[in-house]
Design a protein around this motif. Structure first.
Motif, short mmCIF file in Angstrom:
data_model
loop_
_atom_site.label_atom_id
_atom_site.label_comp_id
_atom_site.label_asym_id
_atom_site.label_seq_id
_atom_site.Cartn_x
_atom_site.Cartn_y
_atom_site.Cartn_z
N ALA A 11 15.64 -53.76 20.75
CA ALA A 11 15.56 -55.09 20.14
C ALA A 11 16.37 -55.21 18.86
O ALA A 11 16.96 -56.27 18.59
CB ALA A 11 14.10 -55.45 19.88
N GLU A 12 16.43 -54.17 18.06
CA GLU A 12 17.13 -54.28 16.78
C GLU A 12 18.63 -54.50 16.93
O GLU A 12 19.29 -54.96 16.00
CB GLU A 12 16.87 -53.06 15.91
CG GLU A 12 17.48 -51.77 16.40
CD GLU A 12 17.11 -50.61 15.47
OE1 GLU A 12 18.02 -50.04 14.86
OE2 GLU A 12 15.90 -50.28 15.37
N THR A 15 13.07 -57.11 24.90
CA THR A 15 13.89 -57.23 23.69
C THR A 15 13.44 -58.37 22.80
O THR A 15 13.80 -58.42 21.63
CB THR A 15 15.38 -57.45 24.05
OG1 THR A 15 15.55 -58.75 24.64
CG2 THR A 15 15.88 -56.38 25.00
N LEU A 61 18.34 -44.76 19.80
CA LEU A 61 17.19 -45.65 19.87
C LEU A 61 16.26 -45.26 21.01
O LEU A 61 15.03 -45.24 20.85
CB LEU A 61 17.65 -47.10 20.04
CG LEU A 61 18.25 -47.77 18.80
CD1 LEU A 61 18.85 -49.13 19.18
CD2 LEU A 61 17.20 -47.94 17.71
N GLN A 75 24.38 -45.05 19.34
CA GLN A 75 23.26 -45.75 18.73
C GLN A 75 22.17 -46.06 19.75
O GLN A 75 20.98 -45.89 19.49
CB GLN A 75 23.73 -47.04 18.06
CG GLN A 75 22.61 -47.78 17.33
CD GLN A 75 23.08 -49.07 16.69
OE1 GLN A 75 24.25 -49.47 16.81
NE2 GLN A 75 22.18 -49.75 16.00
N ARG A 118 19.94 -56.80 18.50
CA ARG A 118 20.15 -58.24 18.42
C ARG A 118 20.48 -58.67 17.00
O ARG A 118 21.14 -59.69 16.78
CB ARG A 118 18.92 -58.98 18.94
CG ARG A 118 18.63 -58.71 20.42
CD ARG A 118 17.29 -59.31 20.83
NE ARG A 118 17.24 -60.71 20.48
CZ ARG A 118 16.10 -61.37 20.25
NH1 ARG A 118 14.93 -60.74 20.34
NH2 ARG A 118 16.13 -62.65 19.94
N GLU A 119 20.01 -57.92 16.01
CA GLU A 119 20.30 -58.23 14.61
C GLU A 119 21.73 -57.85 14.24
O GLU A 119 22.20 -58.20 13.15
CB GLU A 119 19.31 -57.51 13.70
CG GLU A 119 17.86 -57.88 13.96
CD GLU A 119 16.90 -57.04 13.16
OE1 GLU A 119 17.37 -56.20 12.35
OE2 GLU A 119 15.68 -57.21 13.33
N GLN A 120 22.40 -57.14 15.13
CA GLN A 120 23.77 -56.70 14.90
C GLN A 120 24.77 -57.48 15.76
O GLN A 120 25.86 -57.02 16.03
CB GLN A 120 23.88 -55.20 15.19
CG GLN A 120 22.91 -54.35 14.37
CD GLN A 120 22.83 -52.92 14.87
OE1 GLN A 120 23.79 -52.38 15.41
NE2 GLN A 120 21.67 -52.30 14.70
N ALA A 157 9.33 -59.28 19.44
CA ALA A 157 8.98 -59.64 18.05
C ALA A 157 8.61 -61.11 17.92
O ALA A 157 7.63 -61.46 17.25
CB ALA A 157 10.14 -59.29 17.12
N HIS A 163 12.35 -43.82 20.62
CA HIS A 163 11.20 -44.49 21.25
C HIS A 163 10.68 -43.72 22.47
O HIS A 163 9.92 -44.28 23.27
CB HIS A 163 11.59 -45.91 21.63
CG HIS A 163 11.78 -46.82 20.45
ND1 HIS A 163 10.75 -47.53 19.88
CD2 HIS A 163 12.89 -47.10 19.71
CE1 HIS A 163 11.21 -48.23 18.85
NE2 HIS A 163 12.50 -47.99 18.73
N LYS A 217 12.28 -53.28 24.60
CA LYS A 217 11.83 -53.37 23.21
C LYS A 217 12.52 -52.34 22.32
O LYS A 217 12.80 -52.61 21.14
CB LYS A 217 10.31 -53.19 23.17
CG LYS A 217 9.68 -53.40 21.80
CD LYS A 217 8.16 -53.27 21.89
CE LYS A 217 7.52 -53.40 20.51
NZ LYS A 217 6.04 -53.27 20.59
N MET A 248 19.67 -64.14 14.56
CA MET A 248 19.52 -63.05 15.53
C MET A 248 20.03 -63.51 16.90
O MET A 248 19.71 -64.61 17.35
CB MET A 248 18.06 -62.63 15.64
CG MET A 248 17.83 -61.46 16.60
SD MET A 248 16.08 -61.01 16.75
CE MET A 248 15.79 -60.36 15.10
#
Length: 256
Positions: free
Chosen positions: A148-149, A229, A91, A87, A151-153, A232, A95, A145, A1
């Motif tokens: 945050a997802e 961010t 997001l 995107q 970061r997985e991309q 988690a 939220h 926050k 990540m």
């Protein structure tokens, strides 16, 4: 990540300087996988609604005066990414973050001065994001926050601002560090490393010299956004801290 980061952008002239902090920024790309895109919150873009930059190619904004002529010749013609803009807006909507799009605004020095040191080729898509000083500190954290997802991309998220940023207190000839600035930053460091978000949300009431260090909050907000961010894993690491002009804090935080 991909980690996310807070970078202090100091004075606009930082992009011309050669010191330990600028060396860290210039070497950043050598130690970090190249991101697919960069999402950057700048203290110098304030809006009442969270706004997402979507210019096809960003113009360079010279939102300062009285600095070296060379600065006004610099450009950072990064491009946006339409699909990532959509995107991000999705997001935010998911939220509960009210948001808007701006397809004309360029990059202010809070964005381009940092990016020019990190990735001088301007060959990575950039999504510029605004800040809003009138939200609560907890709301700032939640905005971060929400992204945050990404970061997985392999998206690099950056908050660009400054923890101690009081232009009226600067001493342009001083080589000494003001004790009050260090005391404030030490308190911030201790709470970040403990991930004591509740204390950080109340930094104005709890931190020593908070009013002097943060007379207005727009430069502090990007720290809370970047921190959010990393909610988690809740791991904060100080990579650098130094000062210019007595108390202008130059710090870099990494959030894993």
């Amino acid at each position: 990540m991909m980690p996310s980061y807070f970078f202090a952008h100091g004075a606009p002239s930082i992009v011309l300087e050669d010191n330990e902090y600028t060396k860290l920024l210039k070497q950043f790309k050598d130690h970090t996988p190249k991101p697919k895109a960069i999402v950057l919150f700048s203290a110098h873009w304030e809006e009442a609604v969270q706004t997402v930059g979507a210019a096809a190619t960003y113009e360079t904004i010279y939102d300062f005066g009285g600095f070296q002529d060379e600065l006004y010749q610099m450009t950072y013609p990064a491009q946006s990414d339409r699909s990532l803009v959509e995107q991000i807006q999705n997001l935010f909507t998911k939220h509960g973050v009210e948001n808007a799009r701006n397809e004309t605004r360029g990059l202010d020095h809070g964005a381009w001065a940092v990016l020019k040191l990190l990735y001088p080729g301007a060959d990575i898509p950039v999504i510029a994001l605004s800040v809003n000083r009138y939200l609560s500190n907890e709301q700032q954290y939640q905005i971060g926050k929400a992204l945050a997802e990404l970061r997985e991309q392999d998206v690099l998220i950056i908050g660009s601002g400054g923890t101690v940023h009081n232009l009226s207190a600067l001493n342009w000839r001083s080589e000494e560090i003001d004790e009050w600035a260090e005391q404030f930053d030490n308190w911030i460091q201790s709470k970040l490393e403990l991930w004591d978000a509740e204390a950080l949300f109340q930094y104005r009431e709890l931190a020593p010299h908070a009013q002097e260090a943060v007379p207005t909050s727009e430069h502090f907000i990007p720290l809370l956004l970047a921190m959010g961010t990393g909610d988690a894993n809740r791991n904060a690491k100080l990579l650098h801290r130094s000062y210019q002009y007595g108390n202008l804090s130059l710090s870099c935080w990494q959030f894993n």
